[in-house]
Design an enzyme around this catalytic site. Structure first.
Site, short mmCIF file in Angstrom:
data_model
loop_
_atom_site.label_atom_id
_atom_site.label_comp_id
_atom_site.label_asym_id
_atom_site.label_seq_id
_atom_site.Cartn_x
_atom_site.Cartn_y
_atom_site.Cartn_z
N ASP A 118 0.83 -1.21 0.00
CA ASP A 118 0.00 0.00 0.00
C ASP A 118 0.86 1.26 0.00
O ASP A 118 2.04 1.23 0.37
CB ASP A 118 -0.94 0.01 1.20
CG ASP A 118 -0.22 0.01 2.55
OD1 ASP A 118 0.82 -0.67 2.67
OD2 ASP A 118 -0.68 0.69 3.48
N GLU B 205 0.48 -1.38 5.73
CA GLU B 205 1.54 -0.87 6.59
C GLU B 205 1.37 0.61 6.85
O GLU B 205 1.66 1.10 7.96
CB GLU B 205 2.92 -1.14 5.96
CG GLU B 205 4.10 -0.86 6.85
CD GLU B 205 4.56 0.60 6.85
OE1 GLU B 205 5.37 0.98 7.73
OE2 GLU B 205 4.12 1.36 5.96
N GLU B 206 0.89 1.34 5.84
CA GLU B 206 0.78 2.79 5.96
C GLU B 206 -0.29 3.23 6.95
O GLU B 206 -0.34 4.41 7.32
CB GLU B 206 0.52 3.42 4.59
CG GLU B 206 1.66 3.27 3.58
CD GLU B 206 2.91 4.06 3.96
OE1 GLU B 206 2.93 4.66 5.05
OE2 GLU B 206 3.86 4.07 3.17
#
Length: 401
Positions: free
Chosen positions: A82, A147-148
């Site tokens: 992402d 992850e973001e």
């Protein structure tokens, strides 16, 4: 290399195709991304699994290159799929066009953070397989979602699964940071993420009075204490040039609410703070200090943690860690300048370290303007290709450690 040669380079083509898949937060549709990664695994003649540790909409793609001694603890080469949101009107190129300019700069969201690393792993493996190399330890190339936005439905859940346990991971390599000099950054630890809400209750009444025990006075007391602590951390950075941002604790007031109009003393204020604790901080003592400041401010002050990550030991960078020895040997042989630092933000490595697995964050990006999460994020084609060469040395060393 000329523009035409960059455009015709097979590894650059793969990278640009990946960049054009808009896996942008929020509400990412990972379907096209998964299909792309499946094709990459097929081109490498390697098996691939798609697992869903949390939700059907949160796929983890894992490509496996089995080692000659698969009973040994494996290596995981991790990256996230992402990317953060974009503001197209602030870009000089379309954010998901992967345009290459005449200088060789590739513009797209994810060029630095961190789609580059994912396809650089694959590029290195492609070359190593073509040369006949066979890893001793099994290599897993993992592509995780979200992850973001904290990785809560990605890596955080993956490490809890039986699938991950069967991978028998002994070491993880993940993202590092863009360097604007010729020295690469390497993350061996991360600060702890703490976020908390303070609720101040007090006497309300007319704004013309000096009322006792007001919410505003209590807020001011605690805010002053936190500001003083923040200033002490700024002083540490200013006095010691060897320290980086990851070596100190950051304190920031991020939300403030309360009050109804200017001439009314409100009965309530609420303040939200973001803290990133240095790995040297005694977390028990620090929490006690926070609670003591709240008590000192007066009755009616409540502390509520929004997030309170536990202490996670840094990865050792010494002879006791054979994977660090292998990594350093590779970087020394390549003549790389590597500067180990504590990650000032947060990556998925923290979930790996929580499982007792050593992890290093490293992105082979140097001499590049930092544009992570910024407009006109770019990576030069030559820097990208040189990163593949770096991994071609690091990956065999790690797999044979």
């Amino acid at each position: 290399m000329s523009l035409k040669k960059w455009e015709n380079d097979e590894e650059i083509k793969i990278f640009r195709e990946y960049l054009r898949i808009p896996t942008v937060q929020p509400d990412v549709d990972y379907t096209a991304c998964v299909e792309f990664l499946k094709r990459q695994a097929s081109s490498l003649n390697l098996p691939v699994d798609v697992v869903y540790p949390a939700l059907p909409s949160k796929p983890v793609v894992i490509i496996k290159w089995e080692g000659s001694q698969p009973e040994l603890p494996s290596i995981i080469l991790n990256s996230h799929t992402d990317v953060v949101p974009v503001f197209p009107d602030k870009w000089t190129h379309e954010p998901f066009s992967a345009d290459i300019d005449a200088e060789g700069r590739i513009y797209a969201r994810g060029t630095q953070d961190m789609k580059c690393v994912g396809t650089q792993y694959l590029g290195a493996i492609r070359s190593l397989k073509a040369s006949g190399f066979q890893p001793k330890r099994t290599l897993y190339v993992s592509f995780v979602p979200d992850e973001e936005i904290g990785g809560k439905l990605g890596m955080a859940e993956l490490v809890k699964t039986e699938y991950f346990a069967k991978m028998n991971v002994g070491f993880s390599l993940d993202e590092g940071a863009t360097s604007e000099t010729d020295t690469y950054h390497l993350f061996y630890a991360e600060r702890l993420r703490w976020g908390f809400k303070l609720k101040f209750n007090g006497t309300s009444g007319h704004g013309s009075l000096l009322l006792p025990n007001t919410a505003g006075v209590k807020l001011n007391y605690v805010l002053n204490k936190l500001t003083e602590y923040r200033s002490s951390q700024e002083e540490l950075l200013a006095k010691d040039p060897t320290l980086s941002k990851g070596d100190v604790t950051t304190v920031n007031l991020t939300q403030l609410s309360g009050g109804v109009q200017s001439n009314v003393v409100p009965p309530f204020f609420e303040a939200v703070f973001d803290l990133r604790l240095a790995v040297t901080v005694d977390v028990v003592a620090f929490e006690k200090q926070l609670r003591d400041w709240c008590k000192e401010a007066g009755d009616g002050v409540e502390l509520e943690f929004i997030i309170q990550e536990p202490y996670v030991a840094p990865t050792k960078l010494d002879g006791s860690n054979p994977f660090w020895v292998a990594f350093k040997a590779a970087s020394d042989e390549l003549g790389l300048k590597v500067h180990p630092i504590v990650c000032p933000g947060a990556t998925d490595s923290r979930y790996i370290r929580q499982k007792g697995v050593p992890a290093i964050g490293f992105s082979p990006i140097k001499n590049t303007t930092l544009r992570i999460h910024d407009n006109d994020e770019f990576l030069h084609a030559d820097i990208y290709l040189s990163g593949i060469e770096v991994y071609k040395k690091i990956i065999p060393n790690l797999s044979n450690a």
